[in-house]
Design a protein around this motif. Structure first.
Motif, PDB file in Angstrom:
ATOM      1  N   ARG A  56      66.975  -6.025  11.726  1.00  0.00           N
ATOM      2  CA  ARG A  56      67.785  -7.162  11.300  1.00  0.00           C
ATOM      3  C   ARG A  56      68.066  -7.044   9.804  1.00  0.00           C
ATOM      4  N   ALA A  57      69.332  -6.949   9.454  1.00  0.00           N
ATOM      5  CA  ALA A  57      69.709  -6.752   8.059  1.00  0.00           C
ATOM      6  C   ALA A  57      69.417  -7.974   7.197  1.00  0.00           C
ATOM      7  N   ASP A  58      69.292  -9.149   7.827  1.00  0.00           N
ATOM      8  CA  ASP A  58      69.003 -10.353   7.049  1.00  0.00           C
ATOM      9  C   ASP A  58      67.519 -10.469   6.701  1.00  0.00           C
ATOM     10  N   ARG A  59      66.692  -9.565   7.236  1.00  0.00           N
ATOM     11  CA  ARG A  59      65.265  -9.638   6.960  1.00  0.00           C
ATOM     12  C   ARG A  59      64.743  -8.480   6.110  1.00  0.00           C
ATOM     13  N   TYR A  60      65.515  -7.410   6.007  1.00  0.00           N
ATOM     14  CA  TYR A  60      65.002  -6.205   5.345  1.00  0.00           C
ATOM     15  C   TYR A  60      65.796  -5.829   4.102  1.00  0.00           C
ATOM     16  N   ILE A  61      65.051  -5.402   3.076  1.00  0.00           N
ATOM     17  CA  ILE A  61      65.632  -4.830   1.861  1.00  0.00           C
ATOM     18  C   ILE A  61      64.882  -3.540   1.569  1.00  0.00           C
ATOM     19  N   TYR A  62      65.617  -2.469   1.318  1.00  0.00           N
ATOM     20  CA  TYR A  62      65.000  -1.194   0.941  1.00  0.00           C
ATOM     21  C   TYR A  62      65.213  -0.964  -0.552  1.00  0.00           C
ATOM     22  N   THR A  63      64.121  -0.702  -1.269  1.00  0.00           N
ATOM     23  CA  THR A  63      64.217  -0.493  -2.710  1.00  0.00           C
ATOM     24  C   THR A  63      63.537   0.817  -3.108  1.00  0.00           C
ATOM     25  N   GLY A  64      63.980   1.358  -4.221  1.00  0.00           N
ATOM     26  CA  GLY A  64      63.370   2.591  -4.716  1.00  0.00           C
ATOM     27  C   GLY A  64      63.936   2.942  -6.079  1.00  0.00           C
ATOM     28  N   TRP A  65      63.161   3.652  -6.855  1.00  0.00           N
ATOM     29  CA  TRP A  65      63.623   4.132  -8.161  1.00  0.00           C
ATOM     30  C   TRP A  65      64.534   5.333  -7.960  1.00  0.00           C
ATOM     31  N   VAL A  83      67.656 -21.910   7.940  1.00  0.00           N
ATOM     32  CA  VAL A  83      67.179 -21.348   6.678  1.00  0.00           C
ATOM     33  C   VAL A  83      66.466 -20.034   6.975  1.00  0.00           C
ATOM     34  N   ALA A  84      66.875 -18.982   6.271  1.00  0.00           N
ATOM     35  CA  ALA A  84      66.318 -17.654   6.521  1.00  0.00           C
ATOM     36  C   ALA A  84      64.913 -17.523   5.946  1.00  0.00           C
ATOM     37  N   LYS A  85      64.142 -16.653   6.549  1.00  0.00           N
ATOM     38  CA  LYS A  85      62.830 -16.336   6.026  1.00  0.00           C
ATOM     39  C   LYS A  85      62.969 -15.327   4.894  1.00  0.00           C
ATOM     40  N   CYS A  86      61.897 -15.149   4.146  1.00  0.00           N
ATOM     41  CA  CYS A  86      61.966 -14.230   3.013  1.00  0.00           C
ATOM     42  C   CYS A  86      62.170 -12.802   3.511  1.00  0.00           C
ATOM     43  N   HIS A  87      62.796 -11.990   2.674  1.00  0.00           N
ATOM     44  CA  HIS A  87      63.061 -10.611   3.045  1.00  0.00           C
ATOM     45  C   HIS A  87      61.773  -9.781   3.068  1.00  0.00           C
TER      46      HIS A  87
END
Length: 255
Positions: free
Chosen positions: A227-236, A72-76
């Motif tokens: 690690r792509a399964d741990r990171y999310i990049y967000t922006g307006w 089970v993956a950890k939260c991003h």
């Protein structure tokens, strides 16, 4: 219970596992039952179980380790595209505990990073390689290159558990102002995969950054694999229109 019907069997199984994760039956880091165990438990074929598991891997809820199983993956870790901050700064701001597992620092010819640092290709630059951790889990391999003037000051300092941004700004008096950042998809080959504890061929986020101070002097160039399964990049992002005089720039132009 899984029943034959309009909903495909692998989707029903994926829904059951997803519900178990959400309800706490399985927590982050827990190992999922093996494919054989899931087949027996739900009376399904191996292909159906595999489809369900791969769907949840694709959603980021599960991840696979070669020869070890499915977990089970950890939260991003959510990163802001529009904020210039260091690894440790961002981690602390999100409520995580940053760390460093291994550090190497040596002098190398500038070569491939010469243009980014604005130095001759044969000039020696200080190259720092670190395994970066979040809550004791390796999530990134970071390589930072610094020109000689700053490198000579940095190499004398303890880089094990100290933020590079903190060293530059608090100890050396360098004011970081802006950075050009490039984010692209990458693949973890054998050496990188071992360092990140993922299977060879796993997708990674490759992030290159050139940092500048207030007088537009290049301070460092970094190239990091996350690690792509741990990171999310967000922006307006904004539409170019008459009402927006200077739209925000998320990522600099490609080289």
């Amino acid at each position: 219970m899984i029943l034959p019907g309009r909903t495909p069997l692998h989707i029903q199984l994926a829904d059951i596992i997803r519900s178990q994760i959400e309800s706490g039956v399985f927590n982050a880091g827990d190992q999922l039952p093996t494919e054989m165990e899931l087949m027996k438990q739900h009376q399904l074929s191996s292909s159906t179980v595999r489809q369900a598991v791969l769907a949840l891997v694709g959603e980021g809820l599960l991840y696979r380790r070669a020869g070890k199983g499915t977990f089970v993956a950890k939260c991003h870790i959510d990163q802001d595209l529009l904020t210039f901050s260091g690894f440790s700064e961002e981690a602390v701001a999100r409520g995580f505990r940053p760390g460093t597992r291994r550090v190497t620092a040596d002098w190398r010819p500038a070569d491939a990073v010469a243009a980014a640092l604005n130095v001759p290709t044969d000039e020696s630059v200080l190259t720092i390689e670190r395994l970066r951790t979040i809550d004791d889990e390796v999530v990134a391999v970071e390589t930072v290159s610094l020109a000689a003037a700053i490198g000579r000051q940095i190499e004398k300092l303890d880089l094990a558990d100290t933020s590079l941004t903190e060293i530059l700004e608090r100890q050396l008096g360098v004011t970081l102002a802006r950075a050009r950042q490039e984010i692209r998809a990458g693949t973890a080959r054998a050496k990188l995969a071992k360092a990140l504890d993922v299977s060879s061929g796993t997708a990674v986020l490759q992030i290159d950054r050139t940092a500048f101070d207030t007088i537009d002097r290049v301070i460092y160039f970094s190239s990091s694999s996350f690690r792509a399964d741990r990171y999310i990049y967000t922006g307006w992002i904004e539409r170019k229109s008459a009402s927006i005089a200077q739209p925000r720039q998320l990522i600099g132009r490609s080289r």
